[in-house]
Design an enzyme around this catalytic site. Sequence first.
Site, PDB file in Angstrom:
ATOM      1  N   LYS A  18       0.911  -1.049  -0.042  1.00  0.00           N
ATOM      2  CA  LYS A  18       0.136  -0.023   0.055  1.00  0.00           C
ATOM      3  C   LYS A  18       0.737   1.235  -0.046  1.00  0.00           C
ATOM      4  O   LYS A  18       0.689   1.991  -0.825  1.00  0.00           O
ATOM      5  CB  LYS A  18      -1.105  -0.144   1.345  1.00  0.00           C
ATOM      6  CG  LYS A  18      -2.019  -1.293   1.131  1.00  0.00           C
ATOM      7  CD  LYS A  18      -2.863  -1.144   2.591  1.00  0.00           C
ATOM      8  CE  LYS A  18      -2.013  -1.661   3.862  1.00  0.00           C
ATOM      9  NZ  LYS A  18      -1.731  -2.679   3.844  1.00  0.00           N
ATOM     10  N   ARG A  94     -10.834  -0.128   8.193  1.00  0.00           N
ATOM     11  CA  ARG A  94     -10.493  -1.549   8.185  1.00  0.00           C
ATOM     12  C   ARG A  94     -11.444  -2.299   8.928  1.00  0.00           C
ATOM     13  O   ARG A  94     -10.889  -3.515   9.330  1.00  0.00           O
ATOM     14  CB  ARG A  94      -9.123  -1.396   9.178  1.00  0.00           C
ATOM     15  CG  ARG A  94      -7.761  -1.471   8.171  1.00  0.00           C
ATOM     16  CD  ARG A  94      -6.699  -1.381   9.494  1.00  0.00           C
ATOM     17  NE  ARG A  94      -5.458  -2.045   8.965  1.00  0.00           N
ATOM     18  CZ  ARG A  94      -4.499  -1.415   8.463  1.00  0.00           C
ATOM     19  NH1 ARG A  94      -4.464  -0.255   8.643  1.00  0.00           N
ATOM     20  NH2 ARG A  94      -3.640  -2.191   7.880  1.00  0.00           N
ATOM     21  N   ARG A 129      11.609  -5.108   5.196  1.00  0.00           N
ATOM     22  CA  ARG A 129      11.204  -3.837   5.050  1.00  0.00           C
ATOM     23  C   ARG A 129      12.122  -2.996   5.836  1.00  0.00           C
ATOM     24  O   ARG A 129      12.296  -3.211   7.157  1.00  0.00           O
ATOM     25  CB  ARG A 129       9.790  -3.484   5.356  1.00  0.00           C
ATOM     26  CG  ARG A 129       9.590  -2.048   5.490  1.00  0.00           C
ATOM     27  CD  ARG A 129       8.154  -1.465   5.345  1.00  0.00           C
ATOM     28  NE  ARG A 129       7.045  -2.398   6.408  1.00  0.00           N
ATOM     29  CZ  ARG A 129       6.032  -2.273   6.569  1.00  0.00           C
ATOM     30  NH1 ARG A 129       5.296  -1.809   5.422  1.00  0.00           N
ATOM     31  NH2 ARG A 129       5.435  -3.013   7.356  1.00  0.00           N
ATOM     32  N   ARG A 158      10.269  -1.003  11.726  1.00  0.00           N
ATOM     33  CA  ARG A 158       9.077  -0.637  12.559  1.00  0.00           C
ATOM     34  C   ARG A 158       8.848  -1.635  13.632  1.00  0.00           C
ATOM     35  O   ARG A 158       9.526  -2.909  13.560  1.00  0.00           O
ATOM     36  CB  ARG A 158       7.937  -0.754  11.584  1.00  0.00           C
ATOM     37  CG  ARG A 158       7.139   0.444  11.091  1.00  0.00           C
ATOM     38  CD  ARG A 158       6.222   0.392  10.113  1.00  0.00           C
ATOM     39  NE  ARG A 158       5.124  -0.485  10.339  1.00  0.00           N
ATOM     40  CZ  ARG A 158       4.044  -0.643   9.586  1.00  0.00           C
ATOM     41  NH1 ARG A 158       4.099   0.269   8.461  1.00  0.00           N
ATOM     42  NH2 ARG A 158       2.998  -1.497  10.034  1.00  0.00           N
ATOM     43  N   ARG A 169      -1.209  -9.337  12.824  1.00  0.00           N
ATOM     44  CA  ARG A 169      -1.795  -8.471  11.906  1.00  0.00           C
ATOM     45  C   ARG A 169      -2.613  -8.797  10.725  1.00  0.00           C
ATOM     46  O   ARG A 169      -3.532  -8.529  10.582  1.00  0.00           O
ATOM     47  CB  ARG A 169      -0.840  -7.584  11.523  1.00  0.00           C
ATOM     48  CG  ARG A 169       0.065  -6.710  12.417  1.00  0.00           C
ATOM     49  CD  ARG A 169       1.281  -6.015  12.156  1.00  0.00           C
ATOM     50  NE  ARG A 169       1.508  -5.279  10.684  1.00  0.00           N
ATOM     51  CZ  ARG A 169       2.784  -5.099   9.960  1.00  0.00           C
ATOM     52  NH1 ARG A 169       3.805  -5.515  10.782  1.00  0.00           N
ATOM     53  NH2 ARG A 169       2.901  -4.555   9.315  1.00  0.00           N
TER      54      ARG A 169
HETATM   55  P1  AP5 Z   1       4.598  -1.545   1.926  1.00  0.00           P
HETATM   56  O1  AP5 Z   1       4.639  -0.631   0.902  1.00  0.00           O
HETATM   57  O2  AP5 Z   1       5.398  -0.609   3.000  1.00  0.00           O
HETATM   58  O3  AP5 Z   1       3.285  -2.151   2.321  1.00  0.00           O
HETATM   59  P2  AP5 Z   1       2.029  -1.801   3.120  1.00  0.00           P
HETATM   60  O4  AP5 Z   1       0.955  -2.547   2.605  1.00  0.00           O
HETATM   61  O5  AP5 Z   1       1.978  -0.375   3.092  1.00  0.00           O
HETATM   62  O6  AP5 Z   1       2.265  -2.420   4.731  1.00  0.00           O
HETATM   63  P3  AP5 Z   1       1.884  -1.776   5.912  1.00  0.00           P
HETATM   64  O7  AP5 Z   1       2.911  -3.003   6.924  1.00  0.00           O
HETATM   65  O8  AP5 Z   1       2.414  -0.492   6.229  1.00  0.00           O
HETATM   66  O9  AP5 Z   1       0.453  -2.308   6.384  1.00  0.00           O
HETATM   67  P4  AP5 Z   1      -0.226  -2.625   7.485  1.00  0.00           P
HETATM   68  O10 AP5 Z   1      -1.602  -2.487   7.071  1.00  0.00           O
HETATM   69  O11 AP5 Z   1       0.247  -3.867   8.194  1.00  0.00           O
HETATM   70  O12 AP5 Z   1       0.343  -1.366   8.404  1.00  0.00           O
HETATM   71  P5  AP5 Z   1      -0.357   0.147   8.953  1.00  0.00           P
HETATM   72  O13 AP5 Z   1       0.939   1.050   9.191  1.00  0.00           O
HETATM   73  O14 AP5 Z   1      -1.508   0.468   7.897  1.00  0.00           O
HETATM   74  O15 AP5 Z   1       5.558  -2.901   1.520  1.00  0.00           O
HETATM   75  C1  AP5 Z   1       6.055  -3.603   2.358  1.00  0.00           C
HETATM   76  C2  AP5 Z   1       7.500  -4.123   1.914  1.00  0.00           C
HETATM   77  O16 AP5 Z   1       7.468  -4.800   0.551  1.00  0.00           O
HETATM   78  C3  AP5 Z   1       8.581  -2.930   1.760  1.00  0.00           C
HETATM   79  O17 AP5 Z   1       9.866  -3.318   2.224  1.00  0.00           O
HETATM   80  C4  AP5 Z   1       8.578  -2.651   0.239  1.00  0.00           C
HETATM   81  O18 AP5 Z   1       9.718  -2.309  -0.159  1.00  0.00           O
HETATM   82  C5  AP5 Z   1       8.384  -4.117  -0.303  1.00  0.00           C
HETATM   83  N1  AP5 Z   1       7.273  -4.156  -1.320  1.00  0.00           N
HETATM   84  C6  AP5 Z   1       6.495  -3.348  -1.710  1.00  0.00           C
HETATM   85  N2  AP5 Z   1       5.972  -3.819  -3.185  1.00  0.00           N
HETATM   86  C7  AP5 Z   1       6.582  -4.631  -3.498  1.00  0.00           C
HETATM   87  C8  AP5 Z   1       6.488  -5.392  -4.670  1.00  0.00           C
HETATM   88  N3  AP5 Z   1       5.542  -5.139  -5.662  1.00  0.00           N
HETATM   89  N4  AP5 Z   1       7.541  -6.323  -4.697  1.00  0.00           N
HETATM   90  C9  AP5 Z   1       8.542  -6.558  -4.001  1.00  0.00           C
HETATM   91  N5  AP5 Z   1       8.559  -6.064  -2.897  1.00  0.00           N
HETATM   92  C10 AP5 Z   1       7.653  -5.229  -2.566  1.00  0.00           C
HETATM   93  O19 AP5 Z   1      -1.094  -0.193  10.261  1.00  0.00           O
HETATM   94  C11 AP5 Z   1      -0.184  -0.469  11.442  1.00  0.00           C
HETATM   95  C12 AP5 Z   1      -1.100  -0.830  12.605  1.00  0.00           C
HETATM   96  O20 AP5 Z   1      -1.783   0.512  12.987  1.00  0.00           O
HETATM   97  C13 AP5 Z   1      -2.267  -1.880  12.448  1.00  0.00           C
HETATM   98  O21 AP5 Z   1      -1.564  -3.128  12.524  1.00  0.00           O
HETATM   99  C14 AP5 Z   1      -3.199  -1.252  13.530  1.00  0.00           C
HETATM  100  O22 AP5 Z   1      -2.839  -1.739  14.959  1.00  0.00           O
HETATM  101  C15 AP5 Z   1      -3.106   0.187  13.363  1.00  0.00           C
HETATM  102  N6  AP5 Z   1      -4.010   0.691  12.198  1.00  0.00           N
HETATM  103  C16 AP5 Z   1      -3.482   0.956  11.223  1.00  0.00           C
HETATM  104  N7  AP5 Z   1      -5.031   1.491  10.530  1.00  0.00           N
HETATM  105  C17 AP5 Z   1      -5.861   1.343  11.343  1.00  0.00           C
HETATM  106  C18 AP5 Z   1      -7.183   1.612  11.634  1.00  0.00           C
HETATM  107  N8  AP5 Z   1      -7.786   2.012  10.466  1.00  0.00           N
HETATM  108  N9  AP5 Z   1      -8.040   1.262  12.473  1.00  0.00           N
HETATM  109  C19 AP5 Z   1      -7.441   0.543  13.587  1.00  0.00           C
HETATM  110  N10 AP5 Z   1      -6.101   0.460  13.894  1.00  0.00           N
HETATM  111  C20 AP5 Z   1      -5.300   0.856  12.534  1.00  0.00           C
END
Ligand code: AP5
Length: 221
Positions: A18, A94, A129, A158, A169
Site C-alpha cells: 500500500k 479497516r 522492510r 518498524r 496483523r
Molecule cells: P509497503 O508498501 O510498506 O506495504 P504496506 O501495505 O504499506 O504495509 P504495512 O505494513 O504498512 O501495512 P499494515 O496494514 O500492516 O500497516 P499500517 O501501518 O497500515 O511494502 C512492504 C514491503 O514490501 C516494503 O519493504 C516494500 O519495499 C516491499 N514491496 C512493496 N511492493 C513490492 C513489490 N511489488 N515487490 C516486492 N517488494 C515490494 O498499520 C499498522 C497498525 O496500525 C495496524 O496493525 C493497527 O494496529 C493500526 N491501524 C492502522 N490503521 C488502522 C485503522 N484504520 N483502524 C485501527 N487501527 C489501525
Amino acid sequence: PKPKPLRIMISGAPASGKGTQCELITTKYGLVHIAAGDLLRAEVTAGSENGKLAKEYMEKGLLVPNDIVVMMVKNRLWQPDAQEKGWLLDGYPRSYSQAKALEDLGIRPDLFILLDVPEEILVERVVGRRLDPITGKIYHLKYSPPETEEIASRLTQRFDDTEEKVELRLKTHHLNVEDVLSIYKDLTLKVNGNLSKDNVFAQIDSALKELLEKKNAASAT
Ligand code: AP5
C-alpha cells in the site's frame, strides 16, 4: 466547471504494498496521502495519550479503537489540501464500523483498490522492510535496496515488523476484510500485487487514468 478531484481508497494485507504504491500514485496524481498507520505512528512518536494507548494495540497487531482512529482520519480528510487536491486513503477503513462512519458523512471514494498478494510472500516483505527516517521512503533489503551507503546506514525498522507480529496483523486483516469489501463491492478494483512495483502501479495507473477521463468528460457536459 472544474472536475471534482479523485478520491481513492487503497487496502490490502500487511505489507501488500500500500505505502509503496501510494508513493507512486501521489507523485503522478498529486493526491494527498492519508495513511491511518502513519497518523498513529506520529502519535506514538509524539508520546501523546492517544499514542500510548494506540501502541498497546499496534504491538498486538489489533485494530486501534475507533474513538482514536475515526476522528483522526475524519479531521485529516476535512483539511483544505485534501479537499482541493483529492485524497488517497491508505489503511482506512479497516472494519465495517469505520466504513460506516464515512458512509454516514456521505464520504464515498471513486475507487476502492485491493492489493492481492499471497500470504507466504507477505512475511518476507515485512521482515525485510526498512524505512528512511529522513525522507520517509520505504525500502526492502532485497526487493528495493537503498541507493547509497549513507541511506543504508540510517535505515530503521518498524516496531511491529517481526514475523510473530505480522501473523497477528494478518489475522486481524482476515477477520475484517470481507466486511469492508461488502460496502465497496461496486467500486472495488482487485489488483495483482505480486508483481514488481512498477507492474503493480501500471494496473492502478490505467484505472486512475480512465477515471479521470470520465470525470473530465462529465464536467465538460
Ligand atoms: P509497503 O508498501 O510498506 O506495504 P504496506 O501495505 O504499506 O504495509 P504495512 O505494513 O504498512 O501495512 P499494515 O496494514 O500492516 O500497516 P499500517 O501501518 O497500515 O511494502 C512492504 C514491503 O514490501 C516494503 O519493504 C516494500 O519495499 C516491499 N514491496 C512493496 N511492493 C513490492 C513489490 N511489488 N515487490 C516486492 N517488494 C515490494 O498499520 C499498522 C497498525 O496500525 C495496524 O496493525 C493497527 O494496529 C493500526 N491501524 C492502522 N490503521 C488502522 C485503522 N484504520 N483502524 C485501527 N487501527 C489501525
